[in-house]
Motif scaffolding. Structure first.
Motif, mmCIF file in Angstrom:
data_model
loop_
_atom_site.group_PDB
_atom_site.id
_atom_site.type_symbol
_atom_site.label_atom_id
_atom_site.label_comp_id
_atom_site.label_asym_id
_atom_site.label_seq_id
_atom_site.Cartn_x
_atom_site.Cartn_y
_atom_site.Cartn_z
ATOM 1 N N VAL A 5 0.864 -1.186 0.000
ATOM 2 C CA VAL A 5 0.000 0.000 0.000
ATOM 3 C C VAL A 5 0.896 1.230 0.000
ATOM 4 N N THR A 6 0.719 2.101 -0.990
ATOM 5 C CA THR A 6 1.545 3.302 -1.063
ATOM 6 C C THR A 6 1.233 4.242 0.093
ATOM 7 N N GLU A 7 2.174 5.117 0.376
ATOM 8 C CA GLU A 7 1.977 6.119 1.426
ATOM 9 C C GLU A 7 0.780 7.001 1.096
ATOM 10 N N HIS A 8 0.616 7.309 -0.192
ATOM 11 C CA HIS A 8 -0.517 8.125 -0.634
ATOM 12 C C HIS A 8 -1.841 7.455 -0.271
ATOM 13 N N ALA A 9 -1.967 6.167 -0.562
ATOM 14 C CA ALA A 9 -3.205 5.441 -0.264
ATOM 15 C C ALA A 9 -3.454 5.387 1.243
ATOM 16 N N ALA A 10 -2.399 5.166 2.017
ATOM 17 C CA ALA A 10 -2.546 5.118 3.478
ATOM 18 C C ALA A 10 -2.987 6.472 4.028
ATOM 19 N N ARG A 11 -2.456 7.558 3.480
ATOM 20 C CA ARG A 11 -2.856 8.906 3.916
ATOM 21 C C ARG A 11 -4.313 9.173 3.609
ATOM 22 N N ARG A 12 -4.777 8.679 2.469
ATOM 23 C CA ARG A 12 -6.169 8.921 2.070
ATOM 24 C C ARG A 12 -7.159 8.269 3.029
ATOM 25 N N ALA A 19 -13.585 7.455 5.244
ATOM 26 C CA ALA A 19 -13.858 7.067 6.632
ATOM 27 C C ALA A 19 -14.431 5.655 6.675
ATOM 28 N N GLU A 20 -14.031 4.909 7.683
ATOM 29 C CA GLU A 20 -14.522 3.553 7.936
ATOM 30 C C GLU A 20 -13.967 2.497 6.981
ATOM 31 N N ILE A 21 -12.995 2.848 6.137
ATOM 32 C CA ILE A 21 -12.300 1.871 5.305
ATOM 33 C C ILE A 21 -10.975 1.597 6.000
ATOM 34 N N THR A 22 -10.703 0.338 6.266
ATOM 35 C CA THR A 22 -9.489 -0.017 6.996
ATOM 36 C C THR A 22 -8.431 -0.589 6.053
ATOM 37 N N MET A 23 -7.216 -0.664 6.566
ATOM 38 C CA MET A 23 -6.126 -1.272 5.800
ATOM 39 C C MET A 23 -6.462 -2.734 5.497
ATOM 40 N N ARG A 24 -7.110 -3.380 6.431
ATOM 41 C CA ARG A 24 -7.520 -4.775 6.235
ATOM 42 C C ARG A 24 -8.490 -4.902 5.050
ATOM 43 N N ASP A 25 -9.420 -3.948 4.925
ATOM 44 C CA ASP A 25 -10.362 -3.939 3.803
ATOM 45 C C ASP A 25 -9.622 -3.781 2.477
ATOM 46 N N ILE A 26 -8.625 -2.892 2.457
ATOM 47 C CA ILE A 26 -7.862 -2.631 1.228
ATOM 48 C C ILE A 26 -7.086 -3.874 0.809
ATOM 49 N N ILE A 27 -6.429 -4.508 1.761
ATOM 50 C CA ILE A 27 -5.636 -5.699 1.439
ATOM 51 C C ILE A 27 -6.531 -6.814 0.923
ATOM 52 N N ALA A 28 -7.669 -7.032 1.567
ATOM 53 C CA ALA A 28 -8.604 -8.072 1.122
ATOM 54 C C ALA A 28 -9.107 -7.777 -0.291
ATOM 55 N N ALA A 29 -9.415 -6.519 -0.576
ATOM 56 C CA ALA A 29 -9.908 -6.143 -1.902
ATOM 57 C C ALA A 29 -8.821 -6.342 -2.960
ATOM 58 N N ARG A 65 1.492 -6.780 -5.463
ATOM 59 C CA ARG A 65 0.415 -5.931 -5.983
ATOM 60 C C ARG A 65 0.466 -4.589 -5.270
ATOM 61 N N LEU A 66 0.629 -3.528 -6.036
ATOM 62 C CA LEU A 66 0.765 -2.176 -5.505
ATOM 63 C C LEU A 66 -0.597 -1.489 -5.507
ATOM 64 N N VAL A 67 -1.044 -1.051 -4.332
ATOM 65 C CA VAL A 67 -2.284 -0.276 -4.218
ATOM 66 C C VAL A 67 -1.880 1.189 -4.300
ATOM 67 N N ILE A 68 -2.257 1.862 -5.387
ATOM 68 C CA ILE A 68 -1.848 3.227 -5.641
ATOM 69 C C ILE A 68 -2.730 4.218 -4.901
ATOM 70 N N THR A 69 -4.034 4.016 -4.947
ATOM 71 C CA THR A 69 -4.936 4.921 -4.226
ATOM 72 C C THR A 69 -6.250 4.221 -3.903
ATOM 73 N N VAL A 70 -6.974 4.843 -2.988
ATOM 74 C CA VAL A 70 -8.285 4.365 -2.553
ATOM 75 C C VAL A 70 -9.269 5.512 -2.762
ATOM 76 N N ILE A 71 -10.424 5.207 -3.344
ATOM 77 C CA ILE A 71 -11.430 6.240 -3.590
ATOM 78 C C ILE A 71 -12.716 5.814 -2.898
ATOM 79 N N GLY A 72 -13.095 6.515 -1.844
ATOM 80 C CA GLY A 72 -14.333 6.219 -1.127
ATOM 81 C C GLY A 72 -15.533 6.799 -1.854
ATOM 82 N N LYS A 73 -16.665 6.168 -1.693
ATOM 83 C CA LYS A 73 -17.901 6.635 -2.334
ATOM 84 C C LYS A 73 -18.802 7.286 -1.307
#
Length: 73
Positions: A5-12, A19-29, A65-73
């Protein structure tokens, strides 16, 4: 598969829109994305354990697998 997970994605994750999206959710996805992702690609419609819907931009690199960013809805 190793998920990075990039630093950018972690900051987001600290922003209100993610809000309410965890690192665990990102890794699973990221692990749920099938096949190989050669170029940065947006995958839509993941659901966090909290019920929050989000998108991921990921790319496969030799280290994993590199997670570049996360976009919440």
């Amino acid at each position: 598969m190793r998920v990075i997970v990039t630093e950018h994605a972690a900051r987001r994750l600290r922003k209100a829109r993610q809000a309410e999206i965890t690192m665990r959710d990102i890794i699973a996805a990221a692990e749920a994305v099938p096949g190989t992702v050669l170029t940065a690609t947006r995958f839509r419609g993941f659901v966090a354990r909290s019920g929050r819907v989000f998108d991921l931009v990921v790319k496969d690199i030799p280290e994993g697998r590199l997670v570049i960013t996360v976009i919440g809805k």
